[in-house]
Design a protein around this motif. Structure first.
Motif, PDB file in Angstrom:
ATOM      1  N   ALA A   5      -2.182 -20.304 -24.651  1.00 43.06           N
ATOM      2  CA  ALA A   5      -0.908 -19.812 -24.131  1.00 43.06           C
ATOM      3  C   ALA A   5      -0.229 -20.951 -23.390  1.00 43.06           C
ATOM      4  O   ALA A   5      -0.888 -21.774 -22.753  1.00 43.06           O
ATOM      5  N   LEU A   6       1.101 -20.996 -23.464  1.00 44.60           N
ATOM      6  CA  LEU A   6       1.858 -22.111 -22.912  1.00 44.60           C
ATOM      7  C   LEU A   6       3.059 -21.592 -22.133  1.00 44.60           C
ATOM      8  O   LEU A   6       3.759 -20.696 -22.603  1.00 44.60           O
ATOM      9  N   SER A   7       3.255 -22.167 -20.937  1.00 43.99           N
ATOM     10  CA  SER A   7       4.409 -21.799 -20.104  1.00 43.99           C
ATOM     11  C   SER A   7       5.056 -23.064 -19.558  1.00 43.99           C
ATOM     12  O   SER A   7       4.372 -24.045 -19.272  1.00 43.99           O
ATOM     13  N   LYS A   8       6.364 -23.014 -19.365  1.00 42.36           N
ATOM     14  CA  LYS A   8       7.052 -24.204 -18.851  1.00 42.36           C
ATOM     15  C   LYS A   8       7.506 -24.008 -17.422  1.00 42.36           C
ATOM     16  O   LYS A   8       7.858 -22.900 -16.999  1.00 42.36           O
ATOM     17  N   GLY A   9       7.475 -25.127 -16.680  1.00 44.68           N
ATOM     18  CA  GLY A   9       7.991 -25.134 -15.327  1.00 44.68           C
ATOM     19  C   GLY A   9       9.493 -25.355 -15.320  1.00 44.68           C
ATOM     20  O   GLY A   9      10.117 -25.587 -16.361  1.00 44.68           O
ATOM     21  N   ILE A  10      10.068 -25.350 -14.137  1.00 48.02           N
ATOM     22  CA  ILE A  10      11.524 -25.367 -14.002  1.00 48.02           C
ATOM     23  C   ILE A  10      12.167 -26.651 -14.525  1.00 48.02           C
ATOM     24  O   ILE A  10      13.301 -26.638 -15.003  1.00 48.02           O
ATOM     25  N   SER A  11      11.433 -27.778 -14.488  1.00 55.73           N
ATOM     26  CA  SER A  11      12.022 -29.053 -14.925  1.00 55.73           C
ATOM     27  C   SER A  11      11.742 -29.374 -16.389  1.00 55.73           C
ATOM     28  O   SER A  11      12.199 -30.404 -16.896  1.00 55.73           O
ATOM     29  N   ALA A  12      11.004 -28.528 -17.061  1.00 55.34           N
ATOM     30  CA  ALA A  12      10.652 -28.786 -18.462  1.00 55.34           C
ATOM     31  C   ALA A  12      11.734 -28.248 -19.394  1.00 55.34           C
ATOM     32  O   ALA A  12      12.253 -27.150 -19.207  1.00 55.34           O
ATOM     33  N   THR A  32       0.807 -19.549 -28.156  1.00 55.18           N
ATOM     34  CA  THR A  32       1.679 -18.433 -27.817  1.00 55.18           C
ATOM     35  C   THR A  32       2.446 -18.786 -26.552  1.00 55.18           C
ATOM     36  O   THR A  32       1.832 -19.152 -25.535  1.00 55.18           O
ATOM     37  N   LEU A  33       3.778 -18.703 -26.594  1.00 54.36           N
ATOM     38  CA  LEU A  33       4.598 -18.979 -25.422  1.00 54.36           C
ATOM     39  C   LEU A  33       4.700 -17.715 -24.575  1.00 54.36           C
ATOM     40  O   LEU A  33       5.027 -16.641 -25.082  1.00 54.36           O
ATOM     41  N   VAL A  34       4.394 -17.848 -23.287  1.00 51.07           N
ATOM     42  CA  VAL A  34       4.445 -16.701 -22.384  1.00 51.07           C
ATOM     43  C   VAL A  34       5.119 -17.117 -21.073  1.00 51.07           C
ATOM     44  O   VAL A  34       5.072 -18.287 -20.692  1.00 51.07           O
ATOM     45  N   PRO A  35       5.736 -16.187 -20.353  1.00 52.69           N
ATOM     46  CA  PRO A  35       6.247 -16.497 -19.014  1.00 52.69           C
ATOM     47  C   PRO A  35       5.078 -16.898 -18.105  1.00 52.69           C
ATOM     48  O   PRO A  35       3.962 -16.374 -18.253  1.00 52.69           O
ATOM     49  N   GLU A  36       5.349 -17.780 -17.167  1.00 46.29           N
ATOM     50  CA  GLU A  36       4.256 -18.289 -16.336  1.00 46.29           C
ATOM     51  C   GLU A  36       3.560 -17.189 -15.545  1.00 46.29           C
ATOM     52  O   GLU A  36       2.348 -17.265 -15.313  1.00 46.29           O
ATOM     53  N   ASP A  37       4.286 -16.159 -15.145  1.00 51.97           N
ATOM     54  CA  ASP A  37       3.653 -15.114 -14.342  1.00 51.97           C
ATOM     55  C   ASP A  37       2.642 -14.287 -15.137  1.00 51.97           C
ATOM     56  O   ASP A  37       1.912 -13.469 -14.559  1.00 51.97           O
TER      57      ASP A  37
END
Length: 272
Positions: free
Chosen positions: A134-141, A160-165
Motif C-alpha cells: 500500500a502506498l500513500s503520499k505526503g503533502i509535498s509529494a 494499492t494507493l490508499v489515504p495515509e490515515d
C-alpha cells in the motif's frame, strides 16, 4: 522509468526483502543500491556478498549518492536515524518510508526539509516478487513522485494507493499478514506430522493448498464466504473441522488479532 540510485537506511528483514525482490526480478541493478545501518557493518557485508549491493561508509555518503532514500529502520530507532540524515538531504531527493506507524508529517518534521515524502507498507513476500504494497503520499509529494514509487514497488508485487490515515489498517492487515498465514501453516504442519505425515509430505501439501486458495481468492469474483461454503459439504470432513474452529472462536480471534496490530501501529505513530 530511468533506474535511479536507491539508498536504504536500515538493513533489516524488510529492506532485504525489497532489495532481493528488485534484484531477483531483474528490475534493478545491484550497483544502483546503497545500504547503510547504524552500526552493524557485518550485516552490511553480508548483504553485499549476497546481492552485490554497495555498503556506504558514512551517512553522508549514503544520502548524497541517492535519488531515492528508503527509510527502513525499526520504529523505535526512527527518530534518531531520520534526524541524522538532515544535514545531508537535498531538496530533490524522494524519501520513501516503510516504517510502521510513522507519518509523513513526522518524517518531514524530523528531516526539517520539504522533500517529497511517501509511505509504503509492503510485506516480506517482496523477496519473491509477491508483496502486497500500500502506498500513500505526503503533502509535498506530487503525482510524479507517486508514479516513481508505484513503478518501484510494482517490481516486487501489487501496489494499492490508499489515504495515509488508512495505512495503520494496512499495516495490521497485509503488512503483518504473512505472519498470520505462516501461523496457520505452522499449526497445519504440526497436526499433519502428529498424524504421521512426513515433514516434506506435509509441507508440499500445505504450501500448494495455500497457494491454490490464494489464487482462487484473487482470480474469481466469489467472496471468501462463498468459496468456503463450496468446500464445506453438509456432514462432511470440512464441516467437522470448521466446527472445531468455531468452537475455539478462531474467526473472532483473527479479527481481534488484526485490530490489535492496527492499534499497535497507531501507538508507534505517536513516537517522537
Amino acid at each position: 522509468m530511468k533506474k535511479e540510485k536507491i539508498t536504504f537506511i536500515g538493513a533489516g528483514a524488510m529492506a532485504e526483502a525489497i532489495m532481493e525482490g528488485v534484484i531477483k526480478t531483474n528490475k534493478w541493478q545491484a550497483n544502483l543500491i546503497t545500504i547503510k545501518n547504524r552500526s552493524n557493518s557485518g550485516r552490511l557485508k553480508e548483504l553485499q556478498t549476497k546481492y552485490g549491493v554497495i555498503p556506504a561508509p558514512t551517512i553522508k555518503k549514503a544520502v548524497s549518492d541517492a535519488e531515492i532514500i528508503i527509510l527502513a529502520v525499526k520504529p523505535k530507532d526512527a527518530s534518531q536515524a531520520v534526524k541524522s540524515l538532515e544535514p545531508f538531504i537535498q531538496k530533490e531527493q524522494l524519501i520513501i518510508s516503510v516504517m510502521a506507524g510513522i507519518s509523513t508529517g513526522t518524517i518531514t518534521e524530523w528531516t526539517n526539509n520539504e522533500n517529497p515524502v511517501l509511505r509504503a507498507m509492503p510485506n516480506t513476500s517482496a523477496s519473491i516478487g509477491y508483496s502486497a504494497t500500500a502506498l500513500s503520499k505526503g503533502i509535498s509529494a506530487s503525482d510524479v513522485h507517486v508514479q516513481k514509487a508505484v513503478e518501484l514497488f510494482e517490481t516486487i508485487g501489487t501496489v494499492t494507493l490508499v489515504p495515509e490515515d488508512k495505512l495503520h489498517i494496512v499495516t495490521g492487515l497485509s503488512g503483518s499478514g504473512p505472519a498470520y498465514i505462516y501461523y496457520i501453516a505452522e499449526a497445519m504442519q504440526k497436526a499433519a506430522e502428529e498424524l504421521s505425515l512426513s515433514h516434506e509430505e506435509a509441507k508440499t501439501l500445505i504450501s500448494q493448498t495455500l497457494l491454490g486458495a490464494s489464487l482462487m481468492l484473487k482470480n474469481t469474483s466469489e467472496s471468501p464466504i462463498e468459496l468456503r461454503k463450496k468446500v464445506t459439504s453438509p456432514g462432511g470432513t470440512t464441516e467437522a473441522g470448521i466446527g472445531k474452529l468455531d468452537q475455539y472462536q478462531v474467526h473472532d480471534a483473527f479479527i481481534a488479532c488484526i485490530k490489535k496490530a492496527v492499534r499497535r501501529s497507531e501507538e508507534l505513530g505517536n513516537i517522537k
